[in-house]
Enzyme design. Structure first.
Site, PDB file in Angstrom:
ATOM      1  N   HIS A   1       0.854  -1.187   0.000  1.00  0.00           N
ATOM      2  CA  HIS A   1       0.000   0.000   0.000  1.00  0.00           C
ATOM      3  C   HIS A   1       0.882   1.226   0.000  1.00  0.00           C
ATOM      4  O   HIS A   1       1.742   1.353   0.860  1.00  0.00           O
ATOM      5  CB  HIS A   1      -0.878   0.051   1.264  1.00  0.00           C
ATOM      6  CG  HIS A   1      -1.633  -1.206   1.520  1.00  0.00           C
ATOM      7  ND1 HIS A   1      -1.027  -2.324   2.037  1.00  0.00           N
ATOM      8  CD2 HIS A   1      -2.924  -1.525   1.309  1.00  0.00           C
ATOM      9  CE1 HIS A   1      -1.935  -3.291   2.137  1.00  0.00           C
ATOM     10  NE2 HIS A   1      -3.084  -2.834   1.701  1.00  0.00           N
TER      11      HIS A   1
ATOM     12  N   LYS B   1      -1.872  -7.920  -3.967  1.00  0.00           N
ATOM     13  CA  LYS B   1      -2.738  -6.753  -3.720  1.00  0.00           C
ATOM     14  C   LYS B   1      -1.884  -5.487  -3.769  1.00  0.00           C
ATOM     15  O   LYS B   1      -0.933  -5.352  -2.996  1.00  0.00           O
ATOM     16  CB  LYS B   1      -3.402  -6.902  -2.350  1.00  0.00           C
ATOM     17  CG  LYS B   1      -4.251  -5.711  -1.938  1.00  0.00           C
ATOM     18  CD  LYS B   1      -4.758  -5.871  -0.505  1.00  0.00           C
ATOM     19  CE  LYS B   1      -5.565  -4.669  -0.084  1.00  0.00           C
ATOM     20  NZ  LYS B   1      -5.698  -4.565   1.368  1.00  0.00           N
TER      21      LYS B   1
ATOM     22  N   LYS C   1     -18.190  21.018 -20.617  1.00  0.00           N
ATOM     23  CA  LYS C   1     -19.052  20.913 -21.810  1.00  0.00           C
ATOM     24  C   LYS C   1     -18.383  21.491 -23.060  1.00  0.00           C
ATOM     25  O   LYS C   1     -18.549  20.953 -24.155  1.00  0.00           O
ATOM     26  CB  LYS C   1     -20.384  21.616 -21.563  1.00  0.00           C
ATOM     27  CG  LYS C   1     -21.284  20.889 -20.568  1.00  0.00           C
ATOM     28  CD  LYS C   1     -22.643  21.546 -20.479  1.00  0.00           C
ATOM     29  CE  LYS C   1     -23.449  20.958 -19.343  1.00  0.00           C
ATOM     30  NZ  LYS C   1     -24.809  21.478 -19.264  1.00  0.00           N
TER      31      LYS C   1
ATOM     32  N   ASP D   1     -29.341  19.337 -23.610  1.00  0.00           N
ATOM     33  CA  ASP D   1     -29.919  20.358 -22.727  1.00  0.00           C
ATOM     34  C   ASP D   1     -31.039  21.119 -23.436  1.00  0.00           C
ATOM     35  O   ASP D   1     -32.094  21.375 -22.874  1.00  0.00           O
ATOM     36  CB  ASP D   1     -28.843  21.375 -22.299  1.00  0.00           C
ATOM     37  CG  ASP D   1     -27.937  20.818 -21.224  1.00  0.00           C
ATOM     38  OD1 ASP D   1     -28.373  19.907 -20.490  1.00  0.00           O
ATOM     39  OD2 ASP D   1     -26.790  21.291 -21.108  1.00  0.00           O
TER      40      ASP D   1
END
Ligand code: NAP
Length: 520
Positions: free
Chosen positions: A128, A154, A305, A346
């Site tokens: 980790h 892991k 956007k 939209d």
């Protein structure tokens, strides 16, 4: 199978026992017993907790995490080895041991013996990193395998940006079933959910919002209900919302409920993409270039956007004409061949909300006087839609210059907000943010302007009933809530994604219920 594993910590045996039961009741498929938080931990107590956990009849993982790998404290090697050996003896199906501990001679010998004596117990060999990415995640994986070839490896690291997730996903895709790789933190959310699609050995979830044992763990209930855990498989198509912020969006609940209702093998995730065009393009490219992620499309919201439109234009792919004139794409559809097309739903959402609520078809708006209040992003979409059907539009805005430039672009009229008092339009549409939660007392239009024969449409949808809509109702005007636009743009988006109609009732109830629960 990818185990949906609930990670459980506690202060004493009673609390652990209660939490094991809760985890099982909520649908956990395995339990991780996090021993490191117990102040009075002994090998005996560890063994007792494993025995208790096994009563759940779920696979049990014993973990005693080191402090510098995210645990509660550090353990001397001899103590740690004795604890894990006792857990193996008590019947844990898996023990989790950090590579750096397991590689030490004093741990390796005794744990090897204990594992040999209990062949039903498997080793999860873990690493980790608490800050940043691993120097070389692939070499680390090879090192783990060379030390213990039967290990379930892991590897966990924090994603500082969503684009950090891809090297982990790549390793998971390459390594197959005996592998656990995910990213901590909010930016790592997709690695936790898509673990099942990519065939990871497990993913971790928390019991509830308050009991996560690592940053970014999703509550088990949310994993199952919101992200459709039980339905995910390697064929699952992936959709999601790209924006920043995205955590309060209704879209994941809406789309996942719609997929569930139509039995569509798809999942919809929030993708928080920090940064601008560069980070946005890197994210979309990274998703699309990995066909094994089966990306079907994206909803796009603030601030991306315009980036979405530029992205599609640069690639030379299809963009719908209104998205071009609005200057923004809120929907990207990814084809089987990786081609990305841009749309704007939209304006369709706004126009559908207006025409359906008045009970006319779009052509009936031809030559109708419409006052659009506001000149921002939503106003652009609304004005584009209205001008397209020939409505007589006047844009009213606090900053007159912005109203003028919007009006010039779309060949309609502009005026200052004060001029609204002298107008008598058939329809008023609020496209400002005034009245939006938490500033719910604000109102974009003076009550004196409103008349009974008007239609008043507030694009603000939180709260459902804004002060403007209340005032309009009081004078007897027809009202349209912003929720109507939100629902209809989502329906249009679903159609682009799936090529079919969703169950409108399901979408409506998700949105209305969520909005009712958000505001008193
Ligand atoms: P935007 O681009 O930031 O534009 C905001 C607009 O509000 C501008 O015209 C701004 O005027 C005006 N404004 C802000 N504060 C004001 C104030 N105190 N007094 C007068 N005018 C003020 O935002 P947007 O993306 O267009 O979004 C506007 C609202 O639309 C959002 O707040 C949201 O509630 C709603 N919305 C609805 C949907 C839906 O599906 N229903 C979807 C998206 C957004 P200036 O130009 O003078 O600054």
């Amino acid at each position: 199978m990818t185990y949906l594993t609930v990670s459980i910590a506690g202060i004493d045996a009673d609390q652990f026992a209660e939490r094991f039961k809760q985890a099982k009741a909520q649908g956990a498929e395995a339990i991780e017993v996090r021993l490191d938080g117990l102040a009075d931990l002994t090998p005996d107590l560890a063994g007792q907790l494993i025995t208790q956990a096994r009563k759940s009849k779920l696979p049990v993982i014993a973990t005693c995490r080191e402090k510098d790998e995210g645990g509660a404290r550090s353990f001397p090697i001899a103590e740690k080895t004795a604890i894990l050996a006792e857990c193996i003896k008590a019947g844990a199906e898996f023990i989790d041991c950090e590579l750096k501990v397991f590689a030490k001679k004093d741990a390796f010998g005794p744990l090897k013996e204990a594992l040999k004596a209990h062949p039903d117990c498997r080793l999860i060999l873990s690493a980790h990193r608490m800050k940043g990415r691993f120097e070389d995640i692939n070499i680390l994986y090879e090192t783990m395998l060379s030390l213990w070839p039967m290990a379930i490896c892991k590897l966990v690291y924090p994603a500082r940006h969503i684009n950090d997730c891809f090297e982990g996903l790549d390793l998971l895709h390459r390594a197959g079933k005996d592998m656990i790789v995910f990213c901590m933190g909010q930016a790592g959310l997709m690695t936790r959910v898509l673990a099942k699609k990519l065939g990871a050995f497990l993913t971790f979830a928390s019991l509830d919002e308050n009991s996560a044992t690592a940053a970014g763990q999703i509550p088990v209930g949310q994993m199952k209900q919101l992200y459709r855990w039980d339905r995910l498989d390697n064929e699952t198509e992936v959709f999601g919302l790209i924006g920043n912020p995205v955590s309060h969006s209704l879209s994941p609940a809406l789309f996942n409920a719609a997929f569930e209702a139509e039995a569509i093998n798809a999942v919809y995730l929030p993708f928080r993409v920090e940064g601008d065009q560069e980070q946005f393009s890197a994210f979309v490219d990274a998703m699309v270039e990995r066909p094994w992620l089966s990306v079907g499309g994206f909803s796009v919201t603030i601030p991306h956007k315009t980036h979405a439109l530029d992205y599609v234009n640069r690639k030379g792919e299809f963009v719908d004409t209104l998205a071009t004139s609005i200057g923004a794409a809120n929907t990207l559809k990814v084809g089987f061949n990786g081609i990305v097309c841009g749309y704007n739903t939209d304006y369709a959402g706004a126009m559908d909300a207006l025409t359906a609520s008045i009970g006319v078809d779009p052509h009936a708006l031809h030559q109708m006087e419409v006052a659009v209040v506001g000149a921002g992003g939503v106003a652009r979409a609304v004005v584009a839609g209205l001008v397209d059907v020939g409505a007589y539009v006047t844009v009213y805005n606090r900053t007159a210059k912005k109203a003028e430039s919007l009006a010039e672009e779309f060949r309609c009229k502009a005026a200052g907000l004060d001029a609204l008092e002298r107008a008598n339009p058939a329809v008023i549409i609020n496209c400002t943010s005034l009245g939006m939660y938490p500033d719910v007392e604000q109102c974009a239009v003076e009550k004196g302007v409103l008349r009974p024969d008007m239609t008043v449409f507030d694009t603000v949808y939180n709260p459902l009933r804004t002060r403007l809509l209340e005032a309009a109702e009081e004078v007897g005007a027809k009202t349209i809530s912003g929720a109507e636009m939100f629902i209809r743009q989502a329906i249009a988006q679903y159609h682009v994604f799936i090529g079919a109609e969703p169950d409108e009732k399901v979408i409506r109830s998700v949105v209305i219920d969520a909005l009712k629960s958000k505001t008193p």
